[in-house]
Design a protein around this motif. Structure first.
Motif, short mmCIF file in Angstrom:
data_model
loop_
_atom_site.label_atom_id
_atom_site.label_comp_id
_atom_site.label_asym_id
_atom_site.label_seq_id
_atom_site.Cartn_x
_atom_site.Cartn_y
_atom_site.Cartn_z
N SER A 65 0.84 -1.19 0.00
CA SER A 65 0.00 0.00 0.00
C SER A 65 0.89 1.25 0.00
O SER A 65 2.01 1.22 0.49
N PRO A 66 0.38 2.35 -0.52
CA PRO A 66 1.21 3.55 -0.64
C PRO A 66 1.49 4.21 0.71
O PRO A 66 0.73 4.06 1.67
N LEU A 67 2.58 4.92 0.75
CA LEU A 67 2.93 5.70 1.93
C LEU A 67 2.51 7.14 1.65
O LEU A 67 2.88 7.70 0.62
N TYR A 68 1.73 7.72 2.53
CA TYR A 68 1.25 9.09 2.36
C TYR A 68 2.15 10.02 3.15
O TYR A 68 2.07 10.08 4.37
N TRP A 69 3.05 10.72 2.44
CA TRP A 69 3.97 11.65 3.10
C TRP A 69 3.18 12.73 3.81
O TRP A 69 2.23 13.27 3.26
N GLY A 70 3.55 13.03 5.04
CA GLY A 70 2.87 14.05 5.83
C GLY A 70 1.71 13.52 6.64
O GLY A 70 1.12 14.25 7.44
N ALA A 71 1.37 12.24 6.46
CA ALA A 71 0.28 11.64 7.23
C ALA A 71 0.82 11.13 8.57
O ALA A 71 2.02 10.89 8.73
N TYR A 87 1.11 8.25 11.38
CA TYR A 87 1.10 6.79 11.42
C TYR A 87 1.50 6.29 12.81
O TYR A 87 2.25 6.96 13.52
N VAL A 88 1.01 5.10 13.14
CA VAL A 88 1.61 4.32 14.21
C VAL A 88 2.73 3.54 13.52
O VAL A 88 2.48 2.82 12.55
N ILE A 89 3.95 3.72 14.00
CA ILE A 89 5.12 3.06 13.42
C ILE A 89 5.56 1.97 14.39
O ILE A 89 5.79 2.23 15.56
N VAL A 90 5.66 0.74 13.89
CA VAL A 90 6.06 -0.40 14.71
C VAL A 90 7.49 -0.77 14.35
O VAL A 90 7.79 -1.08 13.20
N ARG A 113 6.76 1.11 19.71
CA ARG A 113 5.78 1.70 18.78
C ARG A 113 5.69 3.18 19.08
O ARG A 113 5.84 3.60 20.22
N MET A 114 5.40 3.96 18.04
CA MET A 114 5.27 5.39 18.24
C MET A 114 4.30 5.96 17.21
O MET A 114 4.04 5.34 16.19
N VAL A 115 3.77 7.13 17.53
CA VAL A 115 2.89 7.85 16.62
C VAL A 115 3.66 9.06 16.12
O VAL A 115 4.07 9.90 16.93
N LYS A 116 3.87 9.12 14.82
CA LYS A 116 4.65 10.20 14.22
C LYS A 116 4.10 10.57 12.85
O LYS A 116 3.44 9.76 12.20
N PHE A 168 0.56 1.84 10.48
CA PHE A 168 -0.89 1.94 10.53
C PHE A 168 -1.24 3.41 10.49
O PHE A 168 -0.83 4.18 11.36
N ILE A 169 -2.00 3.82 9.47
CA ILE A 169 -2.35 5.23 9.35
C ILE A 169 -3.34 5.61 10.46
O ILE A 169 -4.22 4.82 10.82
N VAL A 170 -3.15 6.78 11.02
CA VAL A 170 -4.00 7.29 12.10
C VAL A 170 -5.04 8.21 11.47
O VAL A 170 -4.69 9.18 10.80
N GLN A 171 -6.30 7.90 11.71
CA GLN A 171 -7.37 8.71 11.15
C GLN A 171 -7.92 9.72 12.13
O GLN A 171 -8.44 10.75 11.74
N SER A 172 -7.81 9.45 13.43
CA SER A 172 -8.31 10.36 14.46
C SER A 172 -7.39 10.32 15.66
O SER A 172 -6.83 9.28 15.98
N VAL A 173 -7.27 11.46 16.33
CA VAL A 173 -6.49 11.55 17.56
C VAL A 173 -7.38 12.22 18.60
O VAL A 173 -7.97 13.25 18.34
N PHE A 174 -7.47 11.60 19.77
CA PHE A 174 -8.26 12.16 20.85
C PHE A 174 -7.32 12.84 21.85
O PHE A 174 -6.30 12.29 22.22
#
Length: 66
Positions: free
Chosen positions: A1-7, A9-12, A17-20, A54-60
């Motif tokens: 699947s494509p990588l969306y620059w500037g999006a 993600y949860v990176i494993v 793991r981190m959200v960046k 894993f792309i992040v769609q929402s952040v609370f």
């Protein structure tokens, strides 16, 4: 699947793991990981170290909810 620059993600990686925000790096074998939290510097990591994305769609913001 494509990588969306500037999006965001949860990176494993193997150890954690981190959200960046994933940004393009001048070296195509690397990616730049940018934190939304301004207290953290950008990280440059080798793409081969990434085990899953894993792309992040929402952040609370739980501070706002309490």
């Amino acid at each position: 699947s494509p990588l969306y620059w500037g999006a965001t993600y949860v990176i494993v990686l193997d150890d954690f793991r981190m959200v960046k925000v994933v940004r393009r790096n001048p070296d195509p074998s690397m990616v730049t990981l940018h934190s939304i939290n301004t207290e953290y510097d950008d990280m440059e990591i080798d793409r081969s170290l990434i085990r899953a994305l894993f792309i992040v769609q929402s952040v609370f913001n739980f501070d706002v909810l309490s």
